[in-house]
Design a protein around this motif. Structure first.
Motif, PDB file in Angstrom:
ATOM      1  N   ASP A 270     -83.585  25.247  14.647  1.00 38.72           N
ATOM      2  CA  ASP A 270     -83.832  24.019  13.896  1.00 38.72           C
ATOM      3  C   ASP A 270     -83.327  24.184  12.473  1.00 38.72           C
ATOM      4  O   ASP A 270     -82.642  25.161  12.147  1.00 38.72           O
ATOM      5  CB  ASP A 270     -85.325  23.656  13.925  1.00 38.72           C
ATOM      6  N   ASP A 275     -78.805  21.221  12.429  1.00 35.38           N
ATOM      7  CA  ASP A 275     -78.254  19.908  12.094  1.00 35.38           C
ATOM      8  C   ASP A 275     -76.732  19.974  11.955  1.00 35.38           C
ATOM      9  O   ASP A 275     -76.018  19.056  12.375  1.00 35.38           O
ATOM     10  CB  ASP A 275     -78.878  19.384  10.795  1.00 35.38           C
ATOM     11  N   GLU A 286     -80.108  17.411  20.390  1.00 29.02           N
ATOM     12  CA  GLU A 286     -81.407  17.870  19.892  1.00 29.02           C
ATOM     13  C   GLU A 286     -82.391  17.877  21.055  1.00 29.02           C
ATOM     14  O   GLU A 286     -82.430  16.939  21.862  1.00 29.02           O
ATOM     15  CB  GLU A 286     -81.885  16.930  18.788  1.00 29.02           C
ATOM     16  N   GLU A 288     -86.320  19.699  22.718  1.00 26.49           N
ATOM     17  CA  GLU A 288     -87.545  20.499  22.546  1.00 26.49           C
ATOM     18  C   GLU A 288     -87.984  21.032  23.892  1.00 26.49           C
ATOM     19  O   GLU A 288     -88.186  20.261  24.837  1.00 26.49           O
ATOM     20  CB  GLU A 288     -88.670  19.689  21.918  1.00 26.49           C
ATOM     21  N   PRO A 301     -88.329  23.790  19.254  1.00 24.45           N
ATOM     22  CA  PRO A 301     -87.113  23.003  19.056  1.00 24.45           C
ATOM     23  C   PRO A 301     -85.883  23.855  19.339  1.00 24.45           C
ATOM     24  O   PRO A 301     -85.837  25.044  19.002  1.00 24.45           O
ATOM     25  CB  PRO A 301     -87.178  22.612  17.578  1.00 24.45           C
ATOM     26  N   LYS A 398     -84.536  13.873  22.086  1.00 22.10           N
ATOM     27  CA  LYS A 398     -85.565  14.911  21.987  1.00 22.10           C
ATOM     28  C   LYS A 398     -86.206  15.213  23.333  1.00 22.10           C
ATOM     29  O   LYS A 398     -86.902  16.198  23.469  1.00 22.10           O
ATOM     30  CB  LYS A 398     -86.633  14.497  20.973  1.00 22.10           C
TER      31      LYS A 398
END
Length: 426
Positions: A270, A275, A286, A288, A301, A398
């Motif tokens: 993360d 990013d 992205e 989790e 993450p 996510k």
């Protein structure tokens, strides 16, 4: 497993289909060799379940003439590709004597025998496809794109422009596995530690190098090892290794194995480095990993990317159409959902959203007939302006799905899957 075990031989003349390579140094396919192959990393469950061995189907010349042989390159037996590939092979194989589709049996092409073949993973599968020694293979989306365009980890090699996609299957999470008692909480703590980055020929090694670089590390700042997942897990459990990278749909067998022996932790990916990767690496998403994906593991993450099933452009369109049609049949999806946790994430509505290379014409035909593809969606993946890895980031999700419902809607209405703008969200 010896390296040669990952390379299956073409079938004998009675099993050959047009276009298959004819060279092979191994012994002919016999009842004993079929059983030996099963023990050596080749999934032949449909042959056993369909009575091919016990019912004498190989003994009859007429029956053998009707059989076709289709090999899928998967991955190591302790990863995710191999068990998923075995389930697919079992579901879409349809040798003589199989239970009819409308009675819960195979809905594949009559006479088709599909074999899930163990390999080193994505890079190995792409090279076997290039050589024509398998009919299909799994690969991570970025690996497939780089092979197709001759960029990234395939820089300097001839672009594999004949590479084609049968569709995206599910999302693969990048997992950095360490012991809970090893005092490694974040990526910076890997410095100076003994870390397995994955074996040569694996997609895991490709991603590990990218991740290390993003976090200011490299193969010279850790003590790198290049191990199979099962070996890495065993050494971690014994305290002989500080951590290992693994890319796969959780739960991965190797990670589950070590988690059952010692408490483990997944290192989060993360912050700004993650990013930056999302902005620069076209196919990263992205993601989790949920709590208790492995015994005692916390929500973590990370980044993921799509797992695609690939083939060559010169494969028979009718054959590929039948394979894709069988892959997405409700009977096959039920087998996948019951056989592996990632099988529940297979969704044909998401299969063509952001594929990394052009669809094979046979696959395209199926998706159009199913109403999942518009007239422009089979455009080739366009090389990014700044070279490999600099194309707009894929849509973030996510939940870990490579393409969300809205992305699937775009594909169905004709928006090319490679034309997402940076920062698009489902």
């Amino acid at each position: 497993m010896p390296r040669a075990a990952a390379k299956a031989c073409p079938p004998p003349p009675g099993l050959r289909s047009p276009g298959l390579p004819t060279h092979c140094d191994a012994a002919p396919l016999t009842r004993r060799n079929l059983l030996g192959g099963l023990m050596g990393g080749v999934a032949l469950a449909p042959l056993l379940g369909g009575g091919l061995l016990s019912g004498g189907l190989l003994a009859g010349p007429a029956a053998a003439q009707d059989l076709r042989y289709f090999r899928i390159g998967t991955g190591t037996t302790s990863g995710t590709y191999f068990p998923i590939g075995g389930l697919i092979a079992n579901a879409i194989s349809n040798p003589p004597g199989s239970r009819p589709c409308d009675k819960g049996g195979s809905c594949g092409i009559p006479g088709l025998i599909v074999v899930a073949q163990a390999s080193n993973g994505s890079v190995d599968n792409v090279e076997m496809l290039r050589a024509g020694t398998v009919e299909a293979g799994f690969a991570q989306a970025d690996v497939a794109y780089w092979a197709y365009s001759g960029t990234g980890s395939f820089t300097g090699k001839r672009p594999f422009t004949e590479l084609r996609s049968l569709g995206m299957l599910y999302a693969e999470a990048i997992q950095v596995v360490v012991r809970s008692d090893g005092f490694i909480d974040r990526m910076a703590d890997l410095k100076g530690r003994s870390i397995s980055l994955g074996e040569e020929g694996s997609g895991t090694l490709v991603e590990a190098r990218l991740i290390l670089d993003a976090y200011g590390l490299s193969e010279s700042t850790v003590t790198p090892l290049y191990l199979k997942p099962g070996t890495a897990a065993d050494r971690l459990a014994k305290g002989e290794l500080d951590g290992f990278f693994m890319v796969g749909g959780y739960p991965v067998a190797a990670v589950s194995d070590v988690a059952a022996r010692v408490p483990i932790r997944l290192v989060p990916l993360d912050g700004e480095p993650a990013d930056r990767l999302l902005r620069s690496q076209r196919f990263y998403i992205e993601h989790e990993i949920p709590a208790n994906a492995y015994p005692g593991s916390a929500p973590t993450p990370t980044l993921s990317l799509g797992a695609e099933l690939l083939t060559r452009a010169d494969r028979d369109p009718d054959l590929i159409y039948g394979v894709v049609r069988a892959l997405w049949h409700e009977n096959t999806r039920r087998v996948l959902a019951e056989g592996h946790p990632q099988g529940r994430n297979f969704d044909p509505a998401r299969a063509v959203a952001n594929v990394s290379v052009p669809l094979h014409p046979g696959a395209e035909r199926y998706y159009r007939e199913a109403g999942l593809l518009g007239s422009a969606a089979n455009e080739p993946a366009r090389p990014p302006a700044g070279g490999a890895g600099n194309a707009p980031a894929a849509a973030k999700d996510k939940t870990g799905d490579t393409a969300g419902d809205k992305a699937g809607d775009k594909a169905a209405t004709g928006t090319p899957p490679t034309e997402k703008a940076a920062g698009d969200k489902p």
